[in-house]
Design an enzyme around this catalytic site. Structure first.
Site, PDB file in Angstrom:
ATOM      1  N   GLU A 425       7.664  -8.369   1.793  1.00  0.00           N
ATOM      2  CA  GLU A 425       7.968  -8.238   3.290  1.00  0.00           C
ATOM      3  C   GLU A 425       7.950  -9.537   4.130  1.00  0.00           C
ATOM      4  O   GLU A 425       7.021  -9.820   5.011  1.00  0.00           O
ATOM      5  CB  GLU A 425       6.974  -7.417   4.016  1.00  0.00           C
ATOM      6  N   GLU A 504       7.570  -0.267  -4.480  1.00  0.00           N
ATOM      7  CA  GLU A 504       6.364   0.562  -3.877  1.00  0.00           C
ATOM      8  C   GLU A 504       7.266   2.117  -3.753  1.00  0.00           C
ATOM      9  O   GLU A 504       8.320   1.985  -3.684  1.00  0.00           O
ATOM     10  CB  GLU A 504       6.277   0.140  -2.600  1.00  0.00           C
TER      11      GLU A 504
HETATM   12  C1  IPT Z   1       5.098  -1.313   2.660  1.00  0.00           C
HETATM   13  C2  IPT Z   1       4.327  -2.458   2.546  1.00  0.00           C
HETATM   14  O1  IPT Z   1       4.892  -3.529   1.353  1.00  0.00           O
HETATM   15  C3  IPT Z   1       2.939  -2.250   1.953  1.00  0.00           C
HETATM   16  O2  IPT Z   1       2.173  -3.479   1.895  1.00  0.00           O
HETATM   17  C4  IPT Z   1       2.332  -1.042   2.674  1.00  0.00           C
HETATM   18  O3  IPT Z   1       2.077  -1.675   3.946  1.00  0.00           O
HETATM   19  C5  IPT Z   1       3.469  -0.175   2.559  1.00  0.00           C
HETATM   20  O4  IPT Z   1       4.295  -0.339   3.313  1.00  0.00           O
HETATM   21  C6  IPT Z   1       2.517   1.188   3.502  1.00  0.00           C
HETATM   22  O5  IPT Z   1       1.502   1.572   3.069  1.00  0.00           O
HETATM   23  S1  IPT Z   1       6.193  -1.972   4.154  1.00  0.00           S
HETATM   24  C7  IPT Z   1       6.851  -0.732   4.938  1.00  0.00           C
HETATM   25  C8  IPT Z   1       7.506  -1.270   5.964  1.00  0.00           C
HETATM   26  C9  IPT Z   1       7.667   0.119   4.167  1.00  0.00           C
END
Ligand code: IPT
Length: 999
Positions: A425, A504
């Site tokens: 990010e 993720e």
């Molecule tokens: C995404 C991040 O990469 C991760 O660090 C964490 O914050 C997660 O979200 C949420 O818990 S970024 C999000 C804008 C999809």
């Protein structure tokens, strides 16, 4: 001398370092002497960066200073005396004014003495190594300033040869919480300043090995080593030995150091992490490494290791601990990784920075595919449309390159590392592209990942986070014309030529996620999809205490932060204290490496069971296949399936044993793949995979016996051992027992409170508004009742209620019919919503209250799905069987209290007090064969919904039983898609039939 005039311009200098910093190199295991400087240091905290630097002098009176342990974070020491941790996700906890930081800049000064061992006088150079300091630090030795550096989760080595002397020395370190580097470290986690990893003094012998890199490849059964040795001419000859392979290479000059074949080897994989010890020695120093022979490659849209496709069943792993923060503890880390293995996790993304260097040794050893991520995130610039984002600003280029260089150089020898990730990010821009170019030039053996390269301009794999099931499927589908996020059609076509992974997915915040199995199913159907990494492995709670002294795990806002992001940091499959949540069991079941398919032949079950080995490369010779038959949950037969080893990617059919089918009970066959022998991470007999087959004969539910002769009545009467007051049950067998009451509310989960995700996939969602907000708007949490009718017949009682909420014109009609059926008391509830309910409902159930009396209800035994909670889109870990649990164990202590504890498809339920049955309930299926679930808790959904932390739950004086005809799914809308339509609960008419008897 107060030095407000001190030159602090370095704090707003994007340059990553100043002074005598050494080039990055591998973190090696060597026999060269070293001295740990971990332990107590003298410590002083100042509120600003401008305090005098006189503390760094050799002679300085620090007697009045406190002692602080190194490694540690000062905000987690001294019980608040040194400030408090701050949690933000995307937000910067300081003004977005790059590269500047506020004058309020907590600054920790550290001092300690050390004795330089006498024999070190023979060392050519002396280095001081810092494995992690947040966020910018300066170093002095004996009053001489050596240098400074940033890059909190990166290793920095300084040459202190000229400054040290035999005998006593003084080292001083100044750490600033904020600097320009803070803009690059906006990861979703606690801000935790301090010297939080090891500090080590290293003696570098003359003629030693400065660095070594062994790229150990595997091809056609043979190993190949491509060595790179960094050493001065005096170091030669250099000898490499692999004793187990009988390999010895003597290189007399740097020109000799060339690739060579080591002959037949066993390859390294996450499943069979075969390591070979290798020594690289000069006359002055021996370095020991562990080589794992494997070749990483992208062929078309496939990501391959040793020629075989890898599917990531991964987790995002942060370094976090409730007391230590990001301070590493090897024993804990090893146990944590062993736990991952036990739950079928095969991959780790080191979100969002390199972990402690030893973690990679453990990953090599236990076996994980690792995506090693650089310490980089500038997410807070999102709030300003990425204006001023360092990622595309030439002034920050050097800092970006420094970070990725330190990342790759430190960990380049690890076979577990199969992908480099530039960070997380950080928008996109030329500096990220430059990082990628540097990695490509340095390491041709591993691809580069960065999710923010949406269009695929400079990275090698296509990566997304939280794409929905539908979107993910479209990514995997050839010929799909569905546009890809942030891509033109041409860019989308380019991305579809690459391996895809979800860096993720399945945001595991609170109760959830749902749909893990839907994602996994895609991996099977679309080989371009290589699985992904659940967000995330564990909650980041910080151990603290409530005003009343109750211990709890704090989250954002619990430490007086000015800006914070609440409990968004509690989104792991493990609670802060290492307890796996039901989501981890679900994950384990969904990704199990062995798949059982019953029947499949023309003759049904007689086709036996097809056992498919879904592993990367290991066969099933480490497994035994056990079976057992249960009648209504009671074991009646068991044995072992005879099966030759099944190769990875293969399948074999095993005949099923003869299954004795019961006439008056359900018959279930369970098969399990268990470890035939203990491993480094589990004991013999550990269950790796399991499946069940329902072989029950037909057993129709008794028909409803119609009653006649109904007449109006006050409804105060007894039916068998049940007592009624005004038509409502008040006691059963002398125990206070009140109900039923319609319950449509559940304490919103974090996903119910979420607003993210594309809503077009779920007909129930409203963009930008959480389901929980809609439920509160419609008053589901505050239903009121108007009793329309109470009637009785000879051995029956019935009530008719209209249930609605203040200011609502919609209602639900609830008809409850109690009747004596032989020895049992039947309750039939007909729940019929009026038309026009606009949203999904959390549940359709009825609640009963069991006030604590002589025999307070404190547990349950049941036959149904268990042992853990389950929901319509998270049912894979649940199995049909007989279970029991204390009332406390039936709820998961999520960091923010929320819906928990629903056990699906219950057949029989006994509520117990001190182990004896208070009441027994049989749940009959409805006419469509659907069975209710139950929840037994010390609190009502309304009470749970009001508590922000477990300690805020009110004292309880009753047990609450809710029997649900249906529950809404979980989804992962806290950060991702809402509940898939199939699992979303639309208002609908439902029938519940319960047969009750006193225990
Ligand atoms: C995404 C991040 O990469 C991760 O660090 C964490 O914050 C997660 O979200 C949420 O818990 S970024 C999000 C804008 C999809």
């Amino acid at each position: 001398m107060p030095s407000s005039s001190a030159d602090l311009s370095y704090l707003s200098d994007p340059a990553p370092a100043r002074g005598a910093l050494r080039a990055a190199r591998s973190w090696l295991h060597t026999d060269a002497p070293s001295l740990s400087l971990n332990g107590p240091w003298r410590f002083r905290l100042s509120a600003t960066a401008s305090v005098a630097e006189d503390f760094a002098a050799e002679v300085f009176d620090d007697a009045g200073w406190d002692a602080i342990p190194v490694p540690s974070h000062w905000v987690l020491q001294g019980d608040g005396a040194y400030g408090r941790p701050i949690y933000t996700n995307v937000q910067y906890p300081f003004p977005i004014d790059p590269p500047h930081v506020p004058d309020e800049n907590p600054t920790g000064d550290y001092r300690r003495r050390f004795e330089l061992p006498e024999r070190w006088s023979r060392a050519e150079r002396v280095l001081l190594r810092f494995d992690g300091v947040e966020v910018f630090f300066r170093l002095w030795v004996n009053g001489v300033e050596i240098g400074g550096a940033s890059g909190s989760r990166l290793t920095h080595e300084f040459d202190v040869t000229e400054a040290v002397r035999p005998g006593g020395n003084v080292v001083a370190v100044r750490v600033h919480q904020w600097s320009a580097a803070s803009y690059l470290e906006d990861q979703d986690q606690w801000w935790l300043p301090g010297v939080f990893r090891d500090v080590t003094l290293l003696a570098r012998p003359a003629g030693g090995v400065e660095d070594v890199w062994l790229r150990a490849g595997f091809d056609g059964g043979r190993g190949r080593i491509e060595p790179e040795v960094t050493a001065g001419p005096a170091a030669f000859p250099v000898t490499l030995r692999v004793p187990e392979l009988g390999v010895e290479r003597v290189w007399t000059s740097p020109e000799d150091v060339t690739p060579f074949d080591v002959g037949p080897v066993e390859p390294w994989s996450a499943e069979q992490p075969r390591l070979y010890e290798v020594t690289v020695a000069t006359a002055a120093e021996t370095v020991t490494l562990r080589a794992g022979f494997r070749t990483v490659e992208i062929r078309g849209d496939r990501f391959l290791v040793n020629g075989r496709r890898v599917v990531f069943h991964g987790v995002n792993r942060h370094e976090t601990h409730p007391e230590r923060g990001r301070v590493f503890d090897e024993e804990h880390a090893r146990e944590d990784l062993a736990r991952m293995k036990r739950f079928n996790v095969n991959a780790i993304r080191t979100s969002h920075y390199p972990p402690h260097p030893r973690l990679l040794d453990l990953a090599d050893e236990l076996g994980f595919w690792v995506v090693l991520e650089c310490d980089l995130e500038t997410h807070g610039f999102d709030a300003v449309g990425w204006a001023g984002n360092p990622s595309d600003d030439p002034r920050w280029r050097e800092a970006y390159l420094d970070r990725v260089t330190r990342t790759v150089e430190r960990d380049k020898n690890h076979p577990s590392v199969v992908i480099w990730s530039l960070g997380n990010e950080a928008g996109t821009g030329a500096n990220l592209a430059a990082m990628s170019a540097w990695v490509h030039a340095r390491d041709t053996g591993r691809p580069v990942h960065y999710e923010g390269d949406h269009a695929g301009e400079y990275t090698d794999v296509y990566s997304r986070m939280y794409s929905s099931v539908l979107e993910t499927e479209q990514i995997g589908t050839d010929g799909s014309r569905a546009p890809l996020l942030h891509c033109t059609p041409a860019q989308g076509a380019r991305q579809r030529t690459r391996p895809f992974l979800l860096c993720e997915y399945a945001h595991a915040m609170g109760n959830g996620p749902g749909a893990l199995d839907q994602y996994e199913a895609l991996v099977d159907r679309h080989p371009r999809l290589h699985g992904g990494f659940v967000w995330e492995w564990r909650d980041h709670g910080i151990a603290t205490t409530a005003p009343d002294g109750s211990p709890y795990f704090g989250y954002g806002g619990d430490f007086g932060e000015v800006v914070h992001d609440g409990n968004f940091v509690m989104d792991g499959m493990l609670l802060s204290d290492d307890v796996p949540t039901p989501s981890l069991y679900e994950f384990k079941a969904v990704v199990q490496p062995v798949r059982f398919t019953f029947g499949g032949d023309a003759d049904g079950d007689n086709g036996g069971v097809l056992i498919a080995n879904l592993r990367h490369s290991a066969d099933t010779s480490d497994l035994r296949f056990l079976w057992r038959v249960e009648h209504d949950g009671t074991p009646v037969a068991s044995g072992e399936l005879a099966l030759p080893a099944v190769a990875a990617g293969g399948a074999a059919r095993a005949p099923l044993p003869p299954v004795p089918v019961a006439r008056d009970a359900e018959t279930w066959l369970t098969v399990e793949a268990v470890l035939a022998a203990g491993t480094a991470w589990a004991q013999e007999g550990h269950v790796v995979a399991t499946a069940q087959l329902d072989r029950s004969g037909p057993r129709p539910a008794p028909a409803v016996r119609p009653r006649t002769g109904w007449r109006s009545d006050g409804g105060t009467l007894t039916l068998g051992s049940a007592e009624f007051d005004g038509g409502t049950l008040s006691a059963l067998a002398g125990q206070p027992f009140a109900g039923p009451r319609l319950e449509l509310f559940r304490a919103p989960t974090d996903n119910d409170e979420g607003v993210s995700g594309a809503v077009e996939e779920s007909d129930a969602s409203v963009a930008g508004v959480s389901n929980a907000a809609l439920w509160r708007r419609d008053g589901l949490d505050r239903l009121t009742t108007r009793r329309l009718r109470v009637e009785r017949a000879a051995d029956a009682l019935r009530t008719l209620d209209r249930v609605s909420a203040a200011n609502s014109a919609r209602w639900v009609t609830v008809e409850s019919v109690w009747s004596l059926e032989g020895e049992e008391l039947e309750l039939r509830v007909e729940i019929t919503p009026s038309s026009g309910w606009p949203t999904v409902w959390p549940r359709i159930g009825v609640s009963f209250e069991l006030p604590d009396g002589a025999r307070p209800v404190d547990g349950a035994r049941w036959f149904g799905l268990g042992p853990l909670e389950s929901y319509p889109d998270s049912l894979r870990a649940a199995r049909t069987g007989r279970f029991s649990a204390g009332i406390g164990e039936l709820s998961v202590p999520y960091a923010r209290p929320q819906e928990t504890g629903h056990r699906s498809q219950v057949r029989e339920l006994a509520l117990t007090s001190a182990g004896t049955e208070v009441v027994r309930i049989a749940a009959l299926p409805d006419t469509r064969g659907r069975r209710p679930g139950f929840t037994l808790s010390r609190h009502t959904p309304q009470q749970i919904a009001r508590a922000a932390h477990p300690f805020e739950l009110p004292a309880s004086t009753a047990a609450h039983l809710i029997v649900d005809a249906a529950q809404h799914g979980l989804g992962s809308r806290a950060c991702g898609p809402d509940v898939w339509p199939e699992f979303a609960l639309r208002p609908e008419a439902r029938t519940l039939r319960l047969r009750m008897s006193a225990g």
